[in-house]
Design a protein around this motif. Structure first.
Motif, short mmCIF file in Angstrom:
data_model
loop_
_atom_site.label_atom_id
_atom_site.label_comp_id
_atom_site.label_asym_id
_atom_site.label_seq_id
_atom_site.Cartn_x
_atom_site.Cartn_y
_atom_site.Cartn_z
N LYS A 44 0.83 -1.20 0.00
CA LYS A 44 0.00 0.00 0.00
C LYS A 44 0.87 1.26 0.00
CE LYS A 44 -3.96 0.14 1.97
NZ LYS A 44 -5.14 0.13 2.87
N LYS A 45 0.26 2.37 -0.36
CA LYS A 45 0.98 3.63 -0.47
C LYS A 45 1.48 4.12 0.89
CE LYS A 45 -1.46 5.00 -4.67
NZ LYS A 45 -2.37 5.98 -5.33
N ASP A 46 0.89 3.63 1.97
CA ASP A 46 1.35 4.03 3.31
C ASP A 46 2.51 3.16 3.81
OD1 ASP A 46 0.17 1.61 3.97
OD2 ASP A 46 -1.40 2.45 5.23
N GLY A 47 3.00 2.23 2.95
CA GLY A 47 4.14 1.40 3.33
C GLY A 47 3.78 0.11 4.02
N SER A 48 2.51 -0.19 4.22
CA SER A 48 2.11 -1.46 4.81
C SER A 48 1.95 -2.52 3.71
CB SER A 48 0.80 -1.32 5.58
OG SER A 48 -0.25 -0.91 4.72
N VAL A 49 2.05 -3.79 4.11
CA VAL A 49 1.92 -4.90 3.16
C VAL A 49 0.76 -5.78 3.60
CG1 VAL A 49 3.05 -6.91 2.15
CG2 VAL A 49 4.38 -4.86 2.63
N TRP A 50 -0.11 -6.12 2.64
CA TRP A 50 -1.30 -6.91 2.92
C TRP A 50 -1.27 -8.18 2.08
CZ3 TRP A 50 -5.93 -4.63 5.46
CH2 TRP A 50 -5.64 -3.40 6.09
N LYS A 51 -1.93 -9.22 2.59
CA LYS A 51 -1.92 -10.52 1.92
C LYS A 51 -3.30 -11.16 2.03
CE LYS A 51 0.28 -15.08 2.38
NZ LYS A 51 -1.00 -15.76 2.69
N GLY A 60 -10.75 -11.93 2.63
CA GLY A 60 -10.07 -11.72 3.90
C GLY A 60 -8.66 -11.20 3.76
N ILE A 61 -8.49 -10.12 3.02
CA ILE A 61 -7.15 -9.54 2.86
C ILE A 61 -6.74 -8.86 4.15
CG2 ILE A 61 -5.76 -7.93 1.51
CD1 ILE A 61 -7.67 -8.45 -0.83
N LYS A 62 -5.60 -9.29 4.71
CA LYS A 62 -5.15 -8.82 6.03
C LYS A 62 -3.73 -8.27 5.93
CE LYS A 62 -8.69 -10.89 8.22
NZ LYS A 62 -9.70 -10.20 9.05
N PRO A 63 -3.37 -7.34 6.84
CA PRO A 63 -2.00 -6.84 6.86
C PRO A 63 -1.03 -7.88 7.42
CG PRO A 63 -3.27 -5.87 8.65
CD PRO A 63 -4.23 -6.66 7.82
N ILE A 64 0.19 -7.87 6.92
CA ILE A 64 1.24 -8.72 7.47
C ILE A 64 1.88 -7.96 8.62
CG2 ILE A 64 3.44 -9.88 7.02
CD1 ILE A 64 2.60 -10.21 4.13
N ASN A 72 7.77 -13.31 -1.48
CA ASN A 72 7.54 -13.30 -0.04
C ASN A 72 8.67 -12.60 0.71
OD1 ASN A 72 9.37 -15.45 -0.55
ND2 ASN A 72 8.92 -16.32 1.48
N ILE A 73 9.27 -11.57 0.10
CA ILE A 73 10.24 -10.75 0.81
C ILE A 73 9.86 -9.28 0.62
CG2 ILE A 73 12.13 -12.40 0.70
CD1 ILE A 73 13.27 -10.87 -1.63
N ALA A 74 10.27 -8.45 1.58
CA ALA A 74 9.94 -7.03 1.55
C ALA A 74 11.14 -6.23 2.02
CB ALA A 74 8.74 -6.76 2.44
N LEU A 75 11.28 -5.03 1.44
CA LEU A 75 12.39 -4.13 1.77
C LEU A 75 11.84 -2.93 2.52
CD1 LEU A 75 15.35 -3.14 1.49
CD2 LEU A 75 14.68 -2.18 -0.73
N LYS A 76 12.42 -2.67 3.70
CA LYS A 76 12.00 -1.51 4.47
C LYS A 76 12.82 -0.28 4.10
CE LYS A 76 9.80 -3.05 8.76
NZ LYS A 76 9.78 -2.90 10.23
N LYS A 77 12.26 0.87 4.44
CA LYS A 77 12.90 2.14 4.16
C LYS A 77 14.27 2.24 4.82
CE LYS A 77 11.91 7.11 4.40
NZ LYS A 77 10.91 8.12 4.88
#
Length: 504
Positions: A174-181, A188-192, A204-209
């Motif tokens: 999402k544009k706010d930097g959260s990741v949903w699955k 039932g799309i939920k935040p990780i 299944n990997i994510a890069l933080k700021k």
């Protein structure tokens, strides 16, 4: 003081000359953008290659193309958008079929497209997500529907989770930097949990700021129960990361020092004997430096450096060591677009080069040789105009040693000639009869290369040939024999054919 002034003047002149030279080189390329199986020229025309197009071939009736999205389901699949914001899908899965264009009527302003199994998700620039189902191998599309429970999305990705009765996983940044699955299907799309300030996702990997890398499970025990909650954990050995890449099995990361890291799968064996060997701890690859981009292609890692060099290392073996050997593949490369089994590279002079598997003409070089282990030049997108009007070609112009060849049934019949082809003996006959003029006949034998004009033998430096069952004949010889004038306009990559009498 005079020497210093002279030196500064010379430096300024050199800088100006270099800038002017670079601008001139850049301006010689008419390619506005490109992908692993398509390009858009500066006039907005779309050119495709792969499967039944062995070289870049101009798409007719779809002008003002602004953006492309590739490899939706199969390698070569394409979605493109026009200036009017409409979107079109091009399935590429059969070397014998002609190109099809399927309108995506319910979606506009596309920002990303992702396909998995028989489902496709489309993301608009406004952040809305739409889904549709495909049938009959991608030729029939259900209407797109808005995906509920998710909005303000910046990017999407997908992969398979390995557990019974549950396969498709869709990831939303999402544009706010959260990741949903999603949990099951697109319900039932939920935040990780633990994922905030995320700037990039890859499977299944994510890069933080802050440069840290996070991951979450995609393989589960067969008896594991489904859960609505997904929790991510940090990969501790990775810090200061600026880029992540993944194909679902193999993962790469580039840190702020231009160093390349690897973890995940290497491979041994082929077909039913294929085996994957996992390395869960990231390995720093010391054989390449100053990396600005990296790719996982077939069984190789490709790295593009800040100097414009491309290096390759093999993923074959039970383990990839930190000192794995990288081979120099290409130089003067400014960008790379990758498919699963090949890459297309653009040099600083604007030319395109291909490397890798070419089984379905993925490299656009005019043949179907299975593999090229060294880069080869993609054929130029060449337009043919007859009396000022573009000529539609089923397959694009192929040049060999500076000579242009075109498909048998494309231009010559428009020059008032009768064209026949004996497919058994591979003999093409072209006969032109005009009132008040002596008939002209050409015969070209694609088996023996024997060519005659009005019954007299003609020596050809490059004989005619066939590609994927399509006969290619020399454009200039035949057109001029039929009384037309042929010119090459280099700055426009255009061949013009002019007849004394306008031909319709």
């Amino acid at each position: 003081m005079k020497r210093r002034t002279l030196l500064l003047s010379m430096i300024a002149l050199l800088l100006f000359s270099s800038s002017a030279w670079a601008a001139e080189k850049k301006s010689t390329s008419r390619i506005r953008s490109y992908d692993s199986g398509s390009l858009i020229q500066s006039d907005g025309s779309l050119w495709l290659w792969g499967y039944n197009q062995s070289v870049p071939t101009r798409v007719e009736g779809k002008a003002d193309v602004v953006k492309t999205f590739s490899n939706i389901f199969n390698e070569g699949d394409l979605v493109f958008t026009l200036q009017d914001q409409s979107a079109w899908y091009v399935p590429r899965n059969n070397i014998a079929e002609s190109v099809k264009f399927i309108p995506l009527e319910e979606v506009q302003n596309l920002a990303a497209v992702s396909g998995l199994n028989d489902h496709v998700l489309a993301l608009s620039t406004e952040g809305s997500v739409y889904s549709a189902d495909w049938h009959n191998n991608g030729d029939i599309l259900d209407p797109f529907q808005t995906v509920a429970g998710i909005d303000e999305v910046a990017n999407i990705d997908s992969y398979y989770e390995e557990r019974p009765e549950y396969g498709e996983s869709w990831i939303f940044l999402k544009k706010d930097g959260s990741v949903w699955k999603n949990t099951k299907g697109l319900q039932g799309i939920k935040p990780i949990s633990s994922l905030q300030d995320i700037t990039a996702i890859a499977k299944n990997i994510a890069l933080k700021k802050d440069g840290t890398v996070w991951t979450w499970p995609k393989e589960f025990d067969t008896n594991a129960a489904l859960s609505d909650t997904t929790t991510a954990s940090q990969i501790q050995s990775l810090t200061g990361i600026q880029t992540i890449k993944s194909n679902g099995r193999t993962n790469l990361a580039i840190d702020r020092q231009g160093r390349l890291w690897f973890w995940g799968a290497t491979v041994t064996g082929y077909s039913d004997s294929t085996a994957y060997h996992n390395e869960n701890n990231p390995v720093l690859l010391t054989g390449v430096r100053n990396v600005k981009d990296a790719f996982i292609v077939e069984r190789s890692i490709l790295a593009l450096t800040t100097e414009g060099n491309v290096y390759g290392a093999s993923l074959e073996g039970e383990k990839l060591s930190s000192n794995a050997h990288f081979t120099l593949l290409a130089q003067n490369i400014q960008s790379i677009k990758a498919g699963p089994r090949h890459v297309i590279m653009q040099k600083t002079d604007g030319s395109l080069w291909g490397w890798g598997v070419n089984k379905h003409a993925q490299l656009g070089i005019g043949d179907y040789e299975f593999l090229y282990s060294t880069p080869v030049p993609v054929q130029k997108p060449i337009l043919v105009r007859l009396n000022g009007t573009p000529v539609p070609l089923s397959n694009g112009v192929i040049t060999r040693n500076g000579q242009a060849f075109i498909p048998l049934r494309s231009v010559f019949d428009k020059l008032g000639a009768e064209v026949t082809f004996d497919s058994n003996n591979k003999v093409a006959k072209i006969i032109q009869s005009k009132t008040g003029a002596t008939p002209v006949s050409l015969q070209l034998n694609l088996k023996t290369s024997q060519t005659t004009v009005n019954g007299k033998p003609v020596e050809l430096t490059i004989p005619p040939f066939t590609v994927n069952g399509i006969a290619y004949l020399p454009l200039r010889l035949i057109s001029e024999t039929l009384g037309a004038k042929v010119d090459w306009i280099q700055k426009e990559d255009t061949i013009t054919i002019t007849t004394t009498t306008s031909t319709k």
